[in-house]
Design a protein around this motif. Structure first.
Motif, PDB file in Angstrom:
ATOM      1  N   THR A 170       0.828  -1.205   0.000  1.00 45.55           N
ATOM      2  CA  THR A 170       0.000   0.000   0.000  1.00 45.55           C
ATOM      3  C   THR A 170       0.859   1.251   0.000  1.00 45.55           C
ATOM      4  OG1 THR A 170      -1.756  -1.180   1.172  1.00 45.55           O
ATOM      5  CG2 THR A 170      -1.843   1.219   1.217  1.00 45.55           C
ATOM      6  N   VAL A 171       1.919   1.256   0.792  1.00 40.32           N
ATOM      7  CA  VAL A 171       2.844   2.394   0.807  1.00 40.32           C
ATOM      8  C   VAL A 171       3.419   2.620  -0.590  1.00 40.32           C
ATOM      9  CG1 VAL A 171       5.061   3.226   1.690  1.00 40.32           C
ATOM     10  CG2 VAL A 171       3.405   2.175   3.250  1.00 40.32           C
ATOM     11  N   LYS A 172       3.811   1.539  -1.236  1.00 36.88           N
ATOM     12  CA  LYS A 172       4.374   1.633  -2.585  1.00 36.88           C
ATOM     13  C   LYS A 172       3.348   2.156  -3.571  1.00 36.88           C
ATOM     14  CE  LYS A 172       6.852  -1.141  -6.028  1.00 36.88           C
ATOM     15  NZ  LYS A 172       7.374  -2.504  -6.343  1.00 36.88           N
ATOM     16  N   ARG A 173       2.107   1.686  -3.453  1.00 31.98           N
ATOM     17  CA  ARG A 173       1.068   2.097  -4.391  1.00 31.98           C
ATOM     18  C   ARG A 173       0.727   3.586  -4.245  1.00 31.98           C
ATOM     19  NH1 ARG A 173      -2.843  -3.242  -3.922  1.00 31.98           N
ATOM     20  NH2 ARG A 173      -2.005  -4.338  -5.751  1.00 31.98           N
ATOM     21  N   CYS A 174       0.801   4.109  -3.053  1.00 29.25           N
ATOM     22  CA  CYS A 174       0.431   5.505  -2.822  1.00 29.25           C
ATOM     23  C   CYS A 174       1.550   6.486  -3.150  1.00 29.25           C
ATOM     24  CB  CYS A 174       0.009   5.702  -1.364  1.00 29.25           C
ATOM     25  SG  CYS A 174      -1.558   4.913  -0.936  1.00 29.25           S
ATOM     26  N   ALA A 175       2.757   6.004  -3.268  1.00 28.27           N
ATOM     27  CA  ALA A 175       3.901   6.896  -3.439  1.00 28.27           C
ATOM     28  C   ALA A 175       3.862   7.603  -4.789  1.00 28.27           C
ATOM     29  CB  ALA A 175       5.199   6.098  -3.310  1.00 28.27           C
ATOM     30  N   LEU A 176       4.438   8.807  -4.805  1.00 28.94           N
ATOM     31  CA  LEU A 176       4.584   9.515  -6.073  1.00 28.94           C
ATOM     32  C   LEU A 176       5.457   8.700  -7.011  1.00 28.94           C
ATOM     33  CD1 LEU A 176       5.241  13.165  -4.831  1.00 28.94           C
ATOM     34  CD2 LEU A 176       3.095  12.224  -5.705  1.00 28.94           C
ATOM     35  N   ARG A 177       5.204   8.832  -8.308  1.00 33.09           N
ATOM     36  CA  ARG A 177       6.027   8.145  -9.296  1.00 33.09           C
ATOM     37  C   ARG A 177       7.383   8.835  -9.425  1.00 33.09           C
ATOM     38  NH1 ARG A 177       1.290   7.064 -13.807  1.00 33.09           N
ATOM     39  NH2 ARG A 177       0.331   8.860 -12.834  1.00 33.09           N
ATOM     40  N   PRO A 178       8.363   8.154 -10.011  1.00 28.35           N
ATOM     41  CA  PRO A 178       9.708   8.747 -10.114  1.00 28.35           C
ATOM     42  C   PRO A 178       9.729  10.116 -10.792  1.00 28.35           C
ATOM     43  CG  PRO A 178       9.804   6.415 -10.632  1.00 28.35           C
ATOM     44  CD  PRO A 178       8.343   6.754 -10.484  1.00 28.35           C
ATOM     45  N   ASN A 179       8.764  10.365 -11.703  1.00 28.53           N
ATOM     46  CA  ASN A 179       8.722  11.663 -12.383  1.00 28.53           C
ATOM     47  C   ASN A 179       7.992  12.727 -11.567  1.00 28.53           C
ATOM     48  OD1 ASN A 179       6.075  10.808 -12.606  1.00 28.53           O
ATOM     49  ND2 ASN A 179       6.031  10.767 -14.837  1.00 28.53           N
ATOM     50  N   GLY A 180       7.616  12.387 -10.322  1.00 22.67           N
ATOM     51  CA  GLY A 180       6.948  13.345  -9.454  1.00 22.67           C
ATOM     52  C   GLY A 180       5.444  13.387  -9.596  1.00 22.67           C
ATOM     53  N   MET A 181       4.902  12.639 -10.544  1.00 23.96           N
ATOM     54  CA  MET A 181       3.453  12.625 -10.744  1.00 23.96           C
ATOM     55  C   MET A 181       2.781  11.729  -9.712  1.00 23.96           C
ATOM     56  SD  MET A 181       3.141  12.392 -14.910  1.00 23.96           S
ATOM     57  CE  MET A 181       1.341  12.345 -14.816  1.00 23.96           C
ATOM     58  N   ALA A 182       1.499  11.992  -9.463  1.00 25.87           N
ATOM     59  CA  ALA A 182       0.727  11.173  -8.536  1.00 25.87           C
ATOM     60  C   ALA A 182       0.629   9.744  -9.047  1.00 25.87           C
ATOM     61  CB  ALA A 182      -0.664  11.766  -8.358  1.00 25.87           C
ATOM     62  N   THR A 183       0.405   8.836  -8.143  1.00 25.99           N
ATOM     63  CA  THR A 183       0.279   7.430  -8.513  1.00 25.99           C
ATOM     64  C   THR A 183      -0.882   7.229  -9.483  1.00 25.99           C
ATOM     65  OG1 THR A 183       0.135   5.176  -7.614  1.00 25.99           O
ATOM     66  CG2 THR A 183      -1.275   6.846  -6.606  1.00 25.99           C
ATOM     67  N   SER A 184      -0.907   6.110 -10.164  1.00 26.42           N
ATOM     68  CA  SER A 184      -1.982   5.838 -11.122  1.00 26.42           C
ATOM     69  C   SER A 184      -3.318   5.699 -10.399  1.00 26.42           C
ATOM     70  CB  SER A 184      -1.682   4.552 -11.897  1.00 26.42           C
ATOM     71  OG  SER A 184      -1.780   3.432 -11.039  1.00 26.42           O
ATOM     72  N   LEU A 185      -4.401   5.919 -11.138  1.00 29.48           N
ATOM     73  CA  LEU A 185      -5.724   5.745 -10.546  1.00 29.48           C
ATOM     74  C   LEU A 185      -5.938   4.307 -10.094  1.00 29.48           C
ATOM     75  CD1 LEU A 185      -8.071   7.844 -12.872  1.00 29.48           C
ATOM     76  CD2 LEU A 185      -6.766   8.573 -10.882  1.00 29.48           C
ATOM     77  N   MET A 186      -5.360   3.355 -10.827  1.00 25.58           N
ATOM     78  CA  MET A 186      -5.510   1.945 -10.460  1.00 25.58           C
ATOM     79  C   MET A 186      -4.828   1.659  -9.122  1.00 25.58           C
ATOM     80  SD  MET A 186      -6.804  -0.993 -11.387  1.00 25.58           S
ATOM     81  CE  MET A 186      -7.060  -1.006 -13.155  1.00 25.58           C
ATOM     82  N   ASN A 187      -3.607   2.150  -8.949  1.00 28.26           N
ATOM     83  CA  ASN A 187      -2.909   1.940  -7.674  1.00 28.26           C
ATOM     84  C   ASN A 187      -3.636   2.633  -6.537  1.00 28.26           C
ATOM     85  OD1 ASN A 187      -0.840   0.245  -8.439  1.00 28.26           O
ATOM     86  ND2 ASN A 187       0.594   1.892  -8.882  1.00 28.26           N
ATOM     87  N   ALA A 188      -4.100   3.862  -6.773  1.00 31.40           N
ATOM     88  CA  ALA A 188      -4.820   4.586  -5.729  1.00 31.40           C
ATOM     89  C   ALA A 188      -6.097   3.851  -5.337  1.00 31.40           C
ATOM     90  CB  ALA A 188      -5.142   6.000  -6.204  1.00 31.40           C
ATOM     91  N   MET A 189      -6.816   3.320  -6.325  1.00 28.35           N
ATOM     92  CA  MET A 189      -8.045   2.579  -6.042  1.00 28.35           C
ATOM     93  C   MET A 189      -7.747   1.343  -5.186  1.00 28.35           C
ATOM     94  SD  MET A 189     -10.363   0.321  -8.590  1.00 28.35           S
ATOM     95  CE  MET A 189      -9.076  -0.929  -8.448  1.00 28.35           C
ATOM     96  N   ARG A 190      -6.713   0.619  -5.554  1.00 24.48           N
ATOM     97  CA  ARG A 190      -6.382  -0.589  -4.792  1.00 24.48           C
ATOM     98  C   ARG A 190      -5.993  -0.248  -3.361  1.00 24.48           C
ATOM     99  NH1 ARG A 190      -3.205  -3.192  -9.956  1.00 24.48           N
ATOM    100  NH2 ARG A 190      -4.974  -4.414 -10.763  1.00 24.48           N
ATOM    101  N   ALA A 191      -5.272   0.856  -3.173  1.00 26.86           N
ATOM    102  CA  ALA A 191      -4.910   1.278  -1.827  1.00 26.86           C
ATOM    103  C   ALA A 191      -6.160   1.654  -1.028  1.00 26.86           C
ATOM    104  CB  ALA A 191      -3.938   2.452  -1.886  1.00 26.86           C
ATOM    105  N   LYS A 192      -7.082   2.406  -1.635  1.00 24.10           N
ATOM    106  CA  LYS A 192      -8.324   2.772  -0.955  1.00 24.10           C
ATOM    107  C   LYS A 192      -9.092   1.521  -0.522  1.00 24.10           C
ATOM    108  CE  LYS A 192      -9.114   6.682  -4.103  1.00 24.10           C
ATOM    109  NZ  LYS A 192     -10.022   7.138  -5.177  1.00 24.10           N
ATOM    110  N   CYS A 193      -9.249   0.588  -1.441  1.00 29.32           N
ATOM    111  CA  CYS A 193     -10.038  -0.616  -1.160  1.00 29.32           C
ATOM    112  C   CYS A 193      -9.392  -1.464  -0.071  1.00 29.32           C
ATOM    113  CB  CYS A 193     -10.226  -1.425  -2.440  1.00 29.32           C
ATOM    114  SG  CYS A 193     -11.269  -0.622  -3.682  1.00 29.32           S
ATOM    115  N   ASP A 194      -8.078  -1.627  -0.143  1.00 25.96           N
ATOM    116  CA  ASP A 194      -7.387  -2.449   0.855  1.00 25.96           C
ATOM    117  C   ASP A 194      -7.473  -1.829   2.243  1.00 25.96           C
ATOM    118  OD1 ASP A 194      -6.680  -4.391  -0.964  1.00 25.96           O
ATOM    119  OD2 ASP A 194      -4.700  -3.556  -1.378  1.00 25.96           O
TER     120      ASP A 194
END
Length: 476
Positions: A16-40
């Motif tokens: 979950t920590v990995k999924r929520c983290a900013l991407r290497p280019n500084g952009m927010a995580t993907s919507l898919m990763n954010a959704m999985r973190a929310k659900c978990d």
């Protein structure tokens, strides 16, 4: 770093920590990763605590709060509260039949019967829209283009939307409200083309682009500024400029995390309900889907009629071989899902018959349209790229390549029929059946079956167009 809640196992916490983290280019995580973190998190913690942890891991500041908000049908609100009388593009409720195509190979495409959606267009006052979101906020309500029982009849995960934390009822969500003043843009008028899947070419061609084309047809030069997500592919913005022309509306990019308050928002309902992330595509009850295929086909027919003039105006070049042979293999990269196991063998056979292989994602939008309209025969692979085909010319013969799972394909084939295409399907058995979305499965095209389908493709060609089947050149 926030401490791990006791209710969240260590392996899941690390994920979950990995999924929520900013991407290497500084952009927010993907919507898919954010959704999985929310659900978990929501599955293991009380909702308020889960949201607090999610905010901390995603670096959302204190201006973000969780609010329960009812979901209402955008069309119903538009009809009851629009600033001006709405424009009825389709009355809705009428019985519709979506015809099935002929198939070479395994699988079955059933005829689909449904009732049409009520499709409206009109102005909504004092509305707020959000980057990468399907929702419109107005007062204490959230609006979604969902009619009848569309919102509840499909297995949809609403937390895929960036402003939804989780679903809390049949027509209610826990809404992530952001009151940060620095993340709000205010406009007097706009048309929102923002969306969860606006970065996907298939969704763009089925949702955002028809919405713009319909608005342009209705309002002409009075079309308001267009709101688009900042991270959409270049071809999507090119499509707006292609059809908007030199005097087209302003295009405003909306970065992730920004909301836009609009005094007057122009709304056009979609031709069909667009669930943005179904949890599985197996066993869907297609009788619950209300769609008006001829409406979206008509939008594209009008756009296609204008395309040739724009191609000439822009001086868009088409490869000489395509001009000569008038045959195109509208292909998909073999490394991607929905791949064909014997792709090279099929490509080589098509090459023998004069089909030029192109990958649409490698082309600008205008070049895609020019290539499609230069062809008499198109072999196309199942995938997002196939949804560019509505811009081909009426009378085009199309061979659609697919795996056997085509239970909903009649919607697409009906659109092709309305556009005047001569369509058949060439299917092949699964080589790998994907889960939970069977539509992403890989398959193989059996060459003896392919020969029968290609014989149909080559029949009755005008004199001088390409090679006949019996004179195809041998491979070295």
């Amino acid at each position: 770093m926030i401490q791990r809640p006791q209710a969240v196992p260590e392996p899941l916490w690390r994920q979950t920590v990995k999924r929520c983290a900013l991407r290497p280019n500084g952009m927010a995580t993907s919507l898919m990763n954010a959704m999985r973190a929310k659900c978990d998190l929501a599955a293991r913690l009380p909702m308020d605590e889960a949201f607090e942890v999610f905010c901390a891991l995603s670096e959302l500041d204190a201006a973000h709060a969780l609010r329960r908000r009812p979901l209402r049908d955008l069309g119903a609100v538009l009809e009851a509260e629009a600033a001006e009388p709405v424009i009825v593009l389709n009355p809705g409720g009428e019985p519709r039949v979506n015809r099935a195509p002929e198939i070479h190979g395994p699988g079955h495409v059933p005829e689909l019967r449904n009732t049409g959606r009520r499709i409206l267009a009109g102005w909504l006052e004092d509305a707020t829209v959000f980057a990468r979101s399907a929702l419109v906020a107005r007062g204490e309500e959230l609006l979604r283009d969902a009619q009848h029982d569309e919102l509840t009849s499909l297995p949809e995960e609403l937390a895929f939307d960036p402003v939804v934390f989780r679903r809390t009822g049949a027509a209610e969500v826990a809404f992530i409200e952001d009151t940060g003043p620095g993340r709000c843009l205010h406009l007097p008028r706009a048309l929102s083309l923002l969306g969860i899947n606006a970065d996907s070419f298939g969704h763009w061609m089925l949702e955002q682009l028809p919405r713009f084309l319909a608005t342009r047809a209705l309002l002409g030069a009075a079309t308001p500024p267009l709101l688009v997500d900042a991270d959409i592919p270049a071809q999507h913005a090119e499509a707006l400029r292609f059809f908007g022309g030199e005097d087209g509306p302003e295009i405003i990019e909306v970065p992730r995390g920004l909301r836009v308050r609009v005094d007057r928002l122009f709304c056009v309902l979609d031709w069909a309900y667009a669930p943005h992330l179904i949890t599985t595509d197996e066993g869907l009850d297609v009788s619950k889907v209300h769609a008006v295929v001829p409406w979206v086909a008509g939008v594209y027919a009008q756009a296609g009629a204008r395309a040739d003039a724009r191609i000439a105006e822009l001086g868009v070049a088409v490869a000489p071989q395509i001009r000569a042979q008038r045959r195109v293999f509208w292909a998909r990269k073999p490394a991607r899902h929905r791949s064909i196991a014997n792709w090279e063998a099929l490509r080589d056979r098509l090459d023998e018959l004069g089909y030029v292989t192109v990958f649409p994602e490698e082309m600008g939008f205008a070049a895609q349209v020019a290539t499609l309209r230069a062809a008499d025969r198109i072999v196309v692979q199942n995938g997002s790229g196939s949804l560019g085909l509505p811009l081909a010319r009426p009378g085009t013969r199309v061979l659609y390549l697919s795996h056997p799972e085509m239970s909903r394909f009649a919607w697409q084939s009906e659109a092709f029929a309305c556009l005047g295409f001569d369509l058949r399907v060439l299917s092949g058995p699964f080589t790998e059946r994907s889960q939970p979305w069977v539509d992403q499965s890989n398959y193989e095209i059996e060459m003896p079956v392919a020969e029968a389908a290609l014989a149909w493709m080559e029949a009755d060609l005008p004199h001088g167009r390409g090679r006949a089947m019996q004179t195809a050149r041998p491979r070295p």
